[in-house]
Design a protein around this motif. Structure first.
Motif, short mmCIF file in Angstrom:
data_model
loop_
_atom_site.label_atom_id
_atom_site.label_comp_id
_atom_site.label_asym_id
_atom_site.label_seq_id
_atom_site.Cartn_x
_atom_site.Cartn_y
_atom_site.Cartn_z
N TYR A 120 -25.33 -7.82 8.38
CA TYR A 120 -26.96 -7.32 6.96
C TYR A 120 -25.69 -5.71 6.87
CZ TYR A 120 -30.82 -7.95 9.25
OH TYR A 120 -32.28 -8.53 9.68
N THR A 121 -25.34 -5.66 5.14
CA THR A 121 -24.63 -4.77 5.39
C THR A 121 -24.81 -3.22 3.84
OG1 THR A 121 -23.37 -6.10 3.38
CG2 THR A 121 -22.41 -6.80 5.25
N VAL A 122 -24.48 -2.41 3.81
CA VAL A 122 -24.95 -1.54 2.95
C VAL A 122 -23.38 -1.54 1.70
CG1 VAL A 122 -25.39 0.90 2.47
CG2 VAL A 122 -26.26 -0.06 4.06
N GLU A 123 -23.14 -2.12 0.34
CA GLU A 123 -22.46 -2.50 0.29
C GLU A 123 -21.87 -0.75 -0.66
OE1 GLU A 123 -20.80 -5.01 0.06
OE2 GLU A 123 -22.09 -6.13 1.14
N PRO A 124 -20.61 -0.84 -1.22
CA PRO A 124 -19.77 -0.13 -2.27
C PRO A 124 -21.29 -0.01 -3.64
CG PRO A 124 -18.37 -1.19 -0.81
CD PRO A 124 -19.57 -1.52 -0.58
N GLY A 125 -21.62 1.11 -4.05
CA GLY A 125 -21.92 1.34 -4.87
C GLY A 125 -23.62 1.34 -4.73
N ASP A 126 -24.22 1.30 -3.12
CA ASP A 126 -24.81 1.53 -2.84
C ASP A 126 -25.56 2.04 -1.98
OD1 ASP A 126 -25.63 -1.10 -4.33
OD2 ASP A 126 -25.94 -2.53 -2.36
#
Length: 444
Positions: A120-126
């Motif tokens: 899982y990742t929390v992307e830049p912008g989110d």
């Protein structure tokens, strides 16, 4: 087929066999690709937070929360990979009892799936996320997963997760909220029930215990289709194709999109994304409609699945401007290869249209492939016959060369005309006229 909303909309497709209906959605990459929606901010960033990193530096509390959430997600992914049920549930809020029960079932359901990656990742912008009443926090998370021996690289699917602080950690308490732009959590087949797996020489078929009896025949058909498609298409044909067999129409709708008329669908090819720079598609799957696949018989099943594998093989070089007669015609031309069916039987609708004098003698358009189009079955035969005519005139290699040239062209319409001139010395209008004459001569 994916819901297609992120590309161009997804028309429903149907074919007919001479002697009975072959209900099949035979999809075109530019139309059916269920592309991963663009990463979006949930719309609740604090005023002045123009970028995630600057937001983190300006607000150490938010930065600490994000770091804790990422730790929870990393541990959750690692627990699934090592089959650690306690570790998987350790990141779930014990107060969210119904959600926790679903997560326990999900862990069991996915046990048989051969995963090559899961993270899982929390992307830049989110990263700003959205604060919830009661101290919770909702954020868009990207799940990156791969099926072993199927996906050359992990595909990405969106999740919208809510976290709650507990004992110095941030635990997942739900996944049913939406982003400000309406995005919601993707539901994989393992969320619909336990997964059973049938692995063939060139297939990986995922289904549920209730439809496990269908899996061997589907795997066998794909095992035959893959080398046949590779013999024609060559580069781009995967070594193994993943097939999903949903349990019912509700699950089918969840997997391929709610806009489709499922009564017209036997099988659908979908992808999560396509990178034009590398011609690599990610998350390619063939989804079989359990309500219709048994109705078309073994030969129909072979043709349909071979057609879908052809779409999988050519997806990376199919552009959004590739004309639909070319995408569907090529897939049908490949799908019927080695079927043993005579051309006049394949072209049964063409023969009927010619007998009644209602054939317009033109290449089919997007409108002809709509699920409610009265010309739908005829459109497939027109597309098939046009590609067959070109392959006979210039050879299969020239048909494939045309397909690839058009799919990567900035101006697909001009590319069709230019490549036809190179291949057969005809402009598109001249090609259409010659094809029309050949159809009238052969199928009258």
């Amino acid at each position: 087929m994916g819901d297609g909303a992120s590309v161009r909309g997804a028309p429903d497709r149907r074919r007919r066999w001479a002697g009975g209906p072959l209900v099949a959605l035979l999809v075109v990459t530019g139309v059916c690709t269920a592309a991963v929606p663009g990463q979006v901010n949930l719309g609740a960033a604090r005023p002045g937070a123009t970028a995630p990193e600057s937001a983190g530096r300006a607000d150490p509390v938010a930065a600490a929360r994000l770091a804790a959430v990422r730790t929870t997600l990393d541990r959750r992914a690692a627990a699934l990979v090592r089959r650690d049920r306690a570790g998987w549930l350790a990141g779930v809020d014990p107060a969210a009892t119904a959600f926790r029960e679903r997560q326990a079932a999900l862990f069991t359901n996915i046990a048989a799936v051969p995963l090559g990656a899961w993270r899982y990742t929390v992307e830049p912008g989110d990263e700003a996320g959205r604060d919830e009443r009661g101290g919770g926090w909702t954020v868009r998370v990207t799940l990156r997963y791969a099926l072993r021996e199927v996906d050359p690289a992990p595909t990405a699917r969106p999740l919208v997760l809510t976290f709650r602080p507990a004992g110095g950690r941030w635990l997942i308490s739900g996944d049913d909220r939406r982003t400000a732009d309406g995005a919601r959590s993707w539901r994989g087949p393992w969320e619909q029930g336990p997964i059973v797996v049938r692995r063939g020489t060139a297939s990986l078929v995922l289904g549920h215990p209730a439809n496990a009896r269908r899996l061997p025949a589907i795997a066998a058909a794909v095992d035959i289709a893959v080398p046949r498609v590779r013999a024609v298409v060559g580069a781009g044909t995967p070594a193994r194709v993943a097939v999903i067999v949903p349990g019912d129409q509700r699950e089918m709708s969840v997997l391929v999109g709610e806009k489709l008329v499922l009564s017209t669908i036997a099988a659908v090819a979908v992808a999560d994304s396509v990178d034009p720079s590398t011609a690599q598609a990610r998350g390619q799957r063939v989804v079989v409609n359990p309500a219709n696949i048994d109705r078309i018989g073994p030969l129909g099943r072979q043709v349909v699945l071979q057609h879908e594998v052809a779409h999988v093989a050519t997806r990376g070089v199919t552009g959004p401007g590739t004309p639909i007669w070319l995408t569907e015609g090529l897939a049908d031309w490949v799908g019927y290869a080695d079927s043993g069916l005579p051309d006049r039987q394949i072209g049964d609708e063409l023969r009927a249209a010619l007998r009644t004098g209602r054939w317009p003698g033109r290449l089919p358009t997007e409108a002809d492939f709509r699920g409610d189009s009265p010309r739908l079955a005829l459109a497939y035969e027109e597309a098939w016959s046009a590609c067959r005519f070109l392959a006979r005139q210039a050879g299969p290699a020239e048909l494939l060369r045309l397909y690839r040239a058009v799919g990567t062209a900035a101006d697909p319409a001009a590319a069709v005309d230019a490549q036809l001139r190179r291949s057969v010395g005809m402009s598109l209008p001249e090609f259409t006229a010659r094809w029309r004459a050949s159809v009238r001569a052969e199928f009258r």
